[in-house]
Design an enzyme around this catalytic site. Structure first.
Site, PDB file in Angstrom:
ATOM      1  N   CYS A  72       0.825  -1.208   0.000  1.00  0.00           N
ATOM      2  CA  CYS A  72       0.000   0.000   0.000  1.00  0.00           C
ATOM      3  C   CYS A  72       0.869   1.272   0.000  1.00  0.00           C
ATOM      4  O   CYS A  72       1.603   1.520  -0.947  1.00  0.00           O
ATOM      5  CB  CYS A  72      -0.960  -0.042   1.186  1.00  0.00           C
ATOM      6  SG  CYS A  72      -2.236   1.236   1.192  1.00  0.00           S
ATOM      7  N   HIS A  73       0.847   2.070   1.066  1.00  0.00           N
ATOM      8  CA  HIS A  73       1.681   3.268   1.167  1.00  0.00           C
ATOM      9  C   HIS A  73       3.063   2.974   1.751  1.00  0.00           C
ATOM     10  O   HIS A  73       3.902   3.874   1.854  1.00  0.00           O
ATOM     11  CB  HIS A  73       0.984   4.325   2.032  1.00  0.00           C
ATOM     12  CG  HIS A  73      -0.178   5.010   1.356  1.00  0.00           C
ATOM     13  ND1 HIS A  73      -1.370   4.370   1.094  1.00  0.00           N
ATOM     14  CD2 HIS A  73      -0.326   6.276   0.887  1.00  0.00           C
ATOM     15  CE1 HIS A  73      -2.201   5.202   0.501  1.00  0.00           C
ATOM     16  NE2 HIS A  73      -1.602   6.368   0.362  1.00  0.00           N
TER      17      HIS A  73
ATOM     18  N   CYS B 192     -14.311 -16.863  19.699  1.00  0.00           N
ATOM     19  CA  CYS B 192     -15.018 -15.769  20.368  1.00  0.00           C
ATOM     20  C   CYS B 192     -16.499 -16.105  20.594  1.00  0.00           C
ATOM     21  O   CYS B 192     -16.829 -17.052  21.290  1.00  0.00           O
ATOM     22  CB  CYS B 192     -14.845 -14.494  19.541  1.00  0.00           C
ATOM     23  SG  CYS B 192     -15.348 -12.980  20.368  1.00  0.00           S
ATOM     24  N   HIS B 193     -17.426 -15.365  19.979  1.00  0.00           N
ATOM     25  CA  HIS B 193     -18.859 -15.612  20.113  1.00  0.00           C
ATOM     26  C   HIS B 193     -19.355 -16.681  19.131  1.00  0.00           C
ATOM     27  O   HIS B 193     -20.537 -17.040  19.167  1.00  0.00           O
ATOM     28  CB  HIS B 193     -19.648 -14.322  19.876  1.00  0.00           C
ATOM     29  CG  HIS B 193     -19.592 -13.341  21.007  1.00  0.00           C
ATOM     30  ND1 HIS B 193     -18.436 -12.660  21.344  1.00  0.00           N
ATOM     31  CD2 HIS B 193     -20.539 -12.933  21.900  1.00  0.00           C
ATOM     32  CE1 HIS B 193     -18.672 -11.858  22.371  1.00  0.00           C
ATOM     33  NE2 HIS B 193     -19.939 -12.007  22.727  1.00  0.00           N
TER      34      HIS B 193
END
Length: 394
Positions: free
Chosen positions: A126-127, A319-320
């Site tokens: 990217c940058h 997680c959930h």
């Protein structure tokens, strides 16, 4: 981890407002493969964090450029002023806005030059190549980047390779460059192979069960980690088709009694849910976040999960996500962990609760891999790799 003792060591060069995915995906994916990764930032020490940005296509809103939203707080695990650059095999530079100011920091430029002078691998996305341009390292080198960098990289003497898609990468000797985080699968695979890594057993098909406001990291980090190994990965969502997107949620702890939620990236689905042939996949992955709350009420989702568990194929849930497993009645007699607030679901579902202490700890019980939260991704991915017979060796 893929290897008990890491044989390769990578330095991740961070800064405030680096792109969220472009820091965390390589950081956790490389660790999952058995590579040690130190994340550092000038002026900060181990235990400090860098704020990140969620950069996404502005086309969703009719904008001419990308949008930017607050991302996760990324914790550093090493101190920039204390690391010995000679001890690392590669330098990895995320994009986002951080490279704009890191490119005028002499200690950063010196770091990049040391890696270049020693012929070690440098990967920038990217940058990120702005730093390499400022360090004078792109003269005559083939590279790509986010398209807005084309003028400055050409002025820096680079041989610019115009990207045809956002997933393009360019490899030139010890230099690897990519356009944006969508290029991660090839980008990370190129890094692994440049470090001498050999990938075996990755001819696998893996299904991701997605939904609106699943946790941002918990879908993309494991998905791109598996894609980088060469696996075929499909991401589906009930009532949606290939090319549709699911909005995601950024869950983080910022001093409150529970996690905060911010808008994440828009995640593009790769396949359609309707007509899905579950038997064609070797494993199922269930991200966490808020989507499991309502996916657990969908009878087609319950049937899908039961089919994978009954067939003894690997199922990895984090997680959930375990709310779905509990609702499907597949946890009876099993051992698993989850996000601590989901403990009640797990216990009422008939499972033996395994305490996630520390929070990045994951467990494997026969064909089931469970984790508590996104800090556990390196273990989560590597344990799934083990069940699938995927190996990375150096």
């Amino acid at each position: 981890m893929a290897n008990c003792k890491p044989q390769k060591k990578v330095l991740l060069l961070c800064g405030d407002y680096m792109e969220d995915y472009e820091a965390m995906v390589p950081f956790q994916a490389l660790q999952a493969y058995g590579i040690a990764v130190d994340a550092v930032c000038p002026g900060k020490k181990a235990g400090d964090y860098c704020r990140t940005t969620v950069e996404d296509s502005g086309a969703y809103h009719g904008y001419q450029t990308y949008t930017e939203k607050p991302g996760h707080n990324f914790s550093l695990n090493a101190t920039f002023d204390e690391v010995d650059f000679s001890k690392y095999d590669a330098l990895v530079i995320p994009g986002g806005r951080a490279p704009e100011y890191l490119a005028i920091n002499e200690s950063v430029l010196n770091c990049a030059r040391q890696f270049s002078d020693s012929g070690k691998l440098i990967a920038a996305i990217c940058h990120g190549p702005l730093i390499l341009a400022a360090a004078g390292l792109l003269k005559g080198r083939k590279c790509t980047a986010f398209h807005a960098l084309r003028p400055v990289l050409i002025d820096a003497g680079a041989h610019w390779i115009e990207p045809k898609t956002m997933m393009d990468c360019v490899s030139d000797g010890n230099l690897i460059t990519g356009v944006i985080y969508k290029a991660h699968p090839e980008y990370i695979q190129l890094v692994v192979k440049a470090l001498g890594g050999e990938i075996a057993g990755s001819d696998k098909r893996i299904l991701f069960l997605c939904g609106d406001f699943m946790e941002d990291y918990e879908v993309t980090v494991p998905l791109q980690s598996l894609q980088a190994l060469g696996c075929h990965v499909d991401a589906v969502c009930p009532k949606k088709k290939a090319g549709d997107f699911c909005p995601t949620a950024v869950h983080d702890f910022e001093g409150d009694q529970t996690y905060t939620e911010k808008p994440g990236h828009n995640f593009i689905l790769t396949a359609s849910y309707e007509g899905l042939d579950a038997s064609s996949y070797d494993a199922l992955v269930i991200p966490g976040g808020r989507s499991p709350e309502y996916l657990a009420l969908d009878e087609t989702v319950i049937a899908l999960v039961k089919k994978f568990m009954q067939s003894k194929k690997p199922v990895a849930s984090i997680c959930h996500g375990q709310q779905i497993l509990a609702a499907a009645g597949v946890l009876k007699g099993r051992k698993c962990t989850a996000y601590p607030a989901v403990k009640l679901n797990v216990l009422l579902g008939g499972a033996t609760w395994l305490e996630p202490d520390p929070i990045d700890r994951c467990y494997t019980d026969e064909n089931l891999v469970t984790g508590a939260a996104w800090p556990g991704h390196p273990q989560f991915v590597s344990q799934l790799m083990a069940l699938l017979g995927i190996r990375v060796s150096f």
